[in-house]
Design a protein around this motif. Structure first.
Motif, PDB file in Angstrom:
ATOM      1  N   GLN A 134      -4.372 -11.317  -6.896  1.00 30.91           N
ATOM      2  CA  GLN A 134      -4.282 -11.233  -5.435  1.00 30.91           C
ATOM      3  C   GLN A 134      -4.104 -12.618  -4.816  1.00 30.91           C
ATOM      4  O   GLN A 134      -3.344 -12.794  -3.864  1.00 30.91           O
ATOM      5  N   SER A 135      -4.811 -13.605  -5.358  1.00 31.96           N
ATOM      6  CA  SER A 135      -4.687 -14.973  -4.856  1.00 31.96           C
ATOM      7  C   SER A 135      -3.268 -15.486  -5.055  1.00 31.96           C
ATOM      8  O   SER A 135      -2.690 -16.121  -4.157  1.00 31.96           O
ATOM      9  N   ARG A 187      -0.903 -13.756  -2.532  1.00 35.37           N
ATOM     10  CA  ARG A 187      -1.050 -14.246  -1.155  1.00 35.37           C
ATOM     11  C   ARG A 187      -0.459 -15.645  -0.991  1.00 35.37           C
ATOM     12  O   ARG A 187      -0.115 -16.053   0.120  1.00 35.37           O
ATOM     13  N   PRO A 218       4.097 -13.179   2.800  1.00 32.38           N
ATOM     14  CA  PRO A 218       3.528 -13.124   4.152  1.00 32.38           C
ATOM     15  C   PRO A 218       2.258 -12.266   4.121  1.00 32.38           C
ATOM     16  O   PRO A 218       1.979 -11.599   3.124  1.00 32.38           O
ATOM     17  N   PRO A 219       1.495 -12.252   5.205  1.00 29.38           N
ATOM     18  CA  PRO A 219       0.289 -11.413   5.241  1.00 29.38           C
ATOM     19  C   PRO A 219       0.626  -9.943   4.949  1.00 29.38           C
ATOM     20  O   PRO A 219       1.626  -9.415   5.427  1.00 29.38           O
ATOM     21  N   PHE A 220      -0.218  -9.291   4.141  1.00 31.64           N
ATOM     22  CA  PHE A 220       0.025  -7.891   3.800  1.00 31.64           C
ATOM     23  C   PHE A 220      -1.301  -7.144   3.704  1.00 31.64           C
ATOM     24  O   PHE A 220      -2.367  -7.749   3.553  1.00 31.64           O
ATOM     25  N   ASP A 221      -1.206  -5.809   3.798  1.00 34.45           N
ATOM     26  CA  ASP A 221      -2.395  -4.959   3.732  1.00 34.45           C
ATOM     27  C   ASP A 221      -2.663  -4.468   2.316  1.00 34.45           C
ATOM     28  O   ASP A 221      -3.809  -4.382   1.888  1.00 34.45           O
ATOM     29  N   THR A 261      -0.597  -3.633  -1.845  1.00 40.41           N
ATOM     30  CA  THR A 261       0.567  -3.791  -2.721  1.00 40.41           C
ATOM     31  C   THR A 261       0.665  -2.595  -3.663  1.00 40.41           C
ATOM     32  O   THR A 261      -0.322  -1.941  -3.988  1.00 40.41           O
ATOM     33  N   SER A 266       2.685  -4.082   5.070  1.00 35.36           N
ATOM     34  CA  SER A 266       1.798  -4.245   6.216  1.00 35.36           C
ATOM     35  C   SER A 266       1.983  -2.987   7.051  1.00 35.36           C
ATOM     36  O   SER A 266       3.048  -2.773   7.628  1.00 35.36           O
ATOM     37  N   ASP A 286      11.234 -12.225   0.516  1.00 35.53           N
ATOM     38  CA  ASP A 286      11.041 -11.419   1.710  1.00 35.53           C
ATOM     39  C   ASP A 286      11.774 -10.089   1.510  1.00 35.53           C
ATOM     40  O   ASP A 286      12.366  -9.844   0.448  1.00 35.53           O
TER      41      ASP A 286
END
Length: 230
Positions: A43-44, A47, A51-54, A56, A75, A103
């Motif tokens: 996860q680290s 990230r 970009p910011p995400f909720d 995966t 997201s 992206d």
């Protein structure tokens, strides 16, 4: 008690049983924390390149006999990017592993080199911030590039005196892009599109094959090691 073959076998069996039980118990109490630590590290790494995400969704692939994991980041319901765990076995000192962030349109956002054993001060610079390899990809879609170092006629600036390491980095990046295409666009890589794992997207397949062949030849040439083609 008189020592007999039966007694000795019984003692050895008991010792083996106790030792096996001990190993099993240690494994049982450590497997959970190890899995949690691995998940946290993953996860680290994600990230760091996305970009910011909720959440995966992970898809496991095998490209050129190497495992590749594609993490689709969302997201809400929107896909915000893809993080690809990729690798190359063509490094100067063996395997190179890294995570590439794309992206939603396929542009490279960031790269996190997870593992490399290249020559200190030369190939190791692939992990440095702002190195020329990453700078060649940052903000660009690999499908619009010729995926080879400039010495081989491509669009990627190599690390100084580390051509083999640079070729391996490009190889891993090409594999990451092929995986991104397969998951994001449903485009499976054709066998003719790869040469030692380097996908010839945006360029000439024959040229990519020549480039990969050159990388293999130079990797096996001890006379070149430590020189321009580290």
């Amino acid at each position: 008690m008189k020592s007999t073959l039966v007694n000795m076998v019984a003692v050895l069996f008991t010792i083996t049983l106790v030792a096996s039980a001990g190993v099993g118990y240690v494994n049982m109490i450590t497997v959970g924390p190890i899995a949690e630590a691995k998940a946290a590290a993953t996860q680290s790494a994600l990230r760091a390149v996305l970009p910011p995400f909720d959440r995966t969704e992970t898809t496991e692939l095998t490209l050129d006999e190497l495992p590749v994991a594609v993490h689709t980041a969302r997201s809400g319901e929107a896909v915000v990017g893809y993080a690809v765990e990729t690798a190359s076995k063509n490094g100067f000192s063996g395997m190179i592993r890294m995570v590439v962030g794309f992206d939603a349109t396929g542009r490279v956002l960031n790269v996190n080199v997870l593992e490399q054993n290249e020559t200190p001060g030369l190939g190791t610079k692939m992990a440095d911030e702002g190195n020329p390899l990453f700078a060649s990809f940052e903000g660009r879609n690999p499908g619009e590039m010729k995926l080879a170092v400039k010495k081989d006629g491509g669009d990627v600036d190599a690390l100084t005196a580390a051509t083999i390491s640079s070729r391996a980095y490009v190889d891993a990046m090409a594999r990451a892009y092929a995986a991104y295409k397969q998951i994001a666009e449903g485009v499976a890589p054709a066998a003719s599109d790869t040469a030692s794992g380097a996908t010839a997207t945006g360029g000439d397949v024959a040229a990519a094959a020549d480039s990969a062949a050159g990388a293999t030849a130079q990797t096996g040439d001890n006379a070149q090691k430590g020189g321009d083609n580290e």
